[in-house]
Each structure stands twice: as structure tokens, then as C-alpha cells.
Design a protein around this motif. Structure first.
Motif, mmCIF file in Angstrom:
data_model
loop_
_atom_site.group_PDB
_atom_site.id
_atom_site.type_symbol
_atom_site.label_atom_id
_atom_site.label_comp_id
_atom_site.label_asym_id
_atom_site.label_seq_id
_atom_site.Cartn_x
_atom_site.Cartn_y
_atom_site.Cartn_z
ATOM 1 N N SER A 29 50.927 57.894 16.739
ATOM 2 C CA SER A 29 50.689 58.946 17.691
ATOM 3 C C SER A 29 50.109 60.135 16.869
ATOM 4 O O SER A 29 49.135 61.144 17.507
ATOM 5 N N ALA A 30 50.897 60.660 15.984
ATOM 6 C CA ALA A 30 50.688 61.966 15.357
ATOM 7 C C ALA A 30 49.280 61.896 14.447
ATOM 8 O O ALA A 30 48.634 62.810 14.425
ATOM 9 N N ALA A 31 49.175 60.734 14.034
ATOM 10 C CA ALA A 31 47.939 60.746 13.257
ATOM 11 C C ALA A 31 46.606 60.770 14.092
ATOM 12 O O ALA A 31 45.703 61.573 13.634
ATOM 13 N N ILE A 32 46.588 60.162 15.200
ATOM 14 C CA ILE A 32 45.415 60.235 16.159
ATOM 15 C C ILE A 32 45.549 61.792 16.886
ATOM 16 O O ILE A 32 44.450 62.442 16.775
ATOM 17 N N ALA A 33 46.564 62.307 16.807
ATOM 18 C CA ALA A 33 46.375 63.724 17.476
ATOM 19 C C ALA A 33 45.888 64.793 16.432
ATOM 20 O O ALA A 33 45.316 65.741 16.763
ATOM 21 N N ALA A 37 42.029 66.222 10.804
ATOM 22 C CA ALA A 37 42.480 66.568 9.469
ATOM 23 C C ALA A 37 41.775 65.377 8.486
ATOM 24 O O ALA A 37 41.453 65.548 7.273
ATOM 25 N N ALA A 38 41.179 64.308 9.062
ATOM 26 C CA ALA A 38 40.398 63.172 8.378
ATOM 27 C C ALA A 38 38.844 63.726 8.399
ATOM 28 O O ALA A 38 38.487 64.265 9.429
ATOM 29 N N PRO A 39 38.269 63.307 7.129
ATOM 30 C CA PRO A 39 36.735 63.497 7.404
ATOM 31 C C PRO A 39 35.951 62.684 8.374
ATOM 32 O O PRO A 39 36.491 61.740 9.020
ATOM 33 N N ALA A 40 34.923 63.220 8.739
ATOM 34 C CA ALA A 40 34.036 62.635 10.090
ATOM 35 C C ALA A 40 34.097 61.144 9.823
ATOM 36 O O ALA A 40 33.893 60.361 10.434
ATOM 37 N N VAL A 76 45.468 57.554 8.707
ATOM 38 C CA VAL A 76 46.431 58.224 7.959
ATOM 39 C C VAL A 76 46.222 58.389 6.623
ATOM 40 O O VAL A 76 46.132 59.661 6.162
ATOM 41 N N VAL A 77 45.724 57.731 5.818
ATOM 42 C CA VAL A 77 45.237 57.892 4.483
ATOM 43 C C VAL A 77 44.361 58.985 4.237
ATOM 44 O O VAL A 77 44.532 59.786 3.232
ATOM 45 N N ALA A 78 43.355 58.872 5.125
ATOM 46 C CA ALA A 78 42.212 59.835 5.128
ATOM 47 C C ALA A 78 42.616 61.297 5.464
ATOM 48 O O ALA A 78 41.901 62.267 5.042
ATOM 49 N N GLN A 79 43.809 61.258 5.964
ATOM 50 C CA GLN A 79 44.516 62.854 6.343
ATOM 51 C C GLN A 79 44.921 63.540 4.987
ATOM 52 O O GLN A 79 45.073 64.740 5.255
ATOM 53 N N GLY A 80 45.104 62.821 3.910
ATOM 54 C CA GLY A 80 45.367 63.209 2.818
ATOM 55 C C GLY A 80 46.965 63.772 2.335
ATOM 56 O O GLY A 80 47.206 64.175 1.458
ATOM 57 N N ALA A 115 43.805 51.844 20.738
ATOM 58 C CA ALA A 115 42.669 51.530 20.509
ATOM 59 C C ALA A 115 41.625 52.270 21.268
ATOM 60 O O ALA A 115 40.859 52.749 20.795
ATOM 61 N N ASP A 116 41.769 52.474 22.603
ATOM 62 C CA ASP A 116 41.041 53.544 23.132
ATOM 63 C C ASP A 116 41.103 54.938 22.696
ATOM 64 O O ASP A 116 40.006 55.599 22.851
ATOM 65 N N ALA A 117 42.444 55.520 22.208
ATOM 66 C CA ALA A 117 42.521 56.787 21.694
ATOM 67 C C ALA A 117 41.495 56.822 20.276
ATOM 68 O O ALA A 117 40.830 57.702 20.060
ATOM 69 N N LEU A 118 41.673 55.716 19.645
ATOM 70 C CA LEU A 118 40.720 55.838 18.463
ATOM 71 C C LEU A 118 39.318 55.649 18.716
ATOM 72 O O LEU A 118 38.567 56.272 18.098
ATOM 73 N N ALA A 119 38.941 54.991 19.807
ATOM 74 C CA ALA A 119 37.460 54.801 20.204
ATOM 75 C C ALA A 119 36.967 56.039 20.654
ATOM 76 O O ALA A 119 35.836 56.375 20.421
ATOM 77 N N SER A 120 37.830 56.866 21.043
ATOM 78 C CA SER A 120 37.370 58.084 21.455
ATOM 79 C C SER A 120 37.364 59.356 20.482
ATOM 80 O O SER A 120 36.809 60.596 20.606
ATOM 81 N N LEU A 121 37.676 58.953 19.276
ATOM 82 C CA LEU A 121 37.542 59.878 18.224
ATOM 83 C C LEU A 121 36.036 60.248 17.816
ATOM 84 O O LEU A 121 35.298 59.499 18.019
#
Length: 121
Positions: A29-33, A37-40, A76-80, A115-121
Motif C-alpha cells: 500500500s505504501a509503495a503504491i501510494a 518515486a519510481a521512474p515512469a 518497490v525496487v524501482a523506488q530506490g 491490481a486495480d490500483a496498479l492499473a491506474s498508475l
């Protein structure tokens, strides 16, 4: 494992899954929120994986559940943050392993929301 002595094989445990899944849900949840911080490119990849997993999650497909966990793990990894990534990876491994236990309580509705939260990124 003890060298030249024995190897112990871990058994599946629904309780271990459920305990680790609660922590992993908070980490994800924190990672999605904080996806900004992650690259496009990482956000786009996560969004695609979220869309791809939706139908299989509705069918309670364990492989899709694990793929969804891995998709958020990649975000999460992409957030560095190395410590965050290592913690998430360890917890995710525990959840993925124990999800196959007969008494594991996979929250399919929560997985679909993820999955829906990811899809909306």
C-alpha cells in the motif's frame, strides 16, 4: 540447513501466510501510494501487470496472485530504497511460498484492489 548433517524442508502454513500477508499489504500500500518515486517506465510496467492480473485474480488463480505480488515488488525496487526493497522481498517470498497452504486465507478482493490500483498508475 546444517553442513554435513541435515536439511530441513519448510512446511506450508496458512498462519504464516496470513501473518506475512498483513505486513506485505502495508508495504505494498505504501509503495503504491508513493509510486511517484519510481521512474515512469516502472509505473507503466506495473500498470500493465495490474491490468493483466485482474481476470485471473477473479478466478482465484494462485499464479496470478504471485505475479501481482512480484509486480508490486518491482515497483518497490524501482523506488530506490534498498532497505525497503530487501524487507519487501523477504516478506513477499514468505507470502508467495505459504499461499499454497490449504488453510491460507488469500484475500482475493484485496488482491483485486491492488491490481486495480496498479492499473491506474
Amino acid at each position: 540447513m546444517a553442513a554435513n548433517r541435515y536439511t530441513r524442508v519448510a512446511g506450508l502454513s496458512g498462519a504464516a501466510h496470513d501473518e506475512a500477508a498483513a505486513l506485505l499489504d502495508a508495504l505494498h500500500s505504501a509503495a503504491i501510494a508513493n509510486a511517484d518515486a519510481a521512474p515512469a517506465t516502472a509505473r507503466k510496467a506495473a500498470a500493465k501487470l495490474g491490468r493483466d492480473a485482474a481476470d485471473a485474480l477473479a478466478a482465484h488463480d494462485l499464479a496470478a496472485y504471485r505475479a501481482l505480488l512480484d509486480a508490486v515488488g518491482a515497483l518497490v525496487v524501482a523506488q530506490g530504497n534498498a532497505l525497503y526493497a530487501a524487507t519487501e522481498r523477504a516478506v513477499r517470498g514468505r507470502v508467495a511460498f505459504h499461499a499454497a497452504a490449504e488453510d491460507a486465507h488469500v484475500d482475493w478482493d484485496a488482491a483485486r484492489r491492488t491490481a486495480d490500483a496498479l492499473a491506474s498508475l
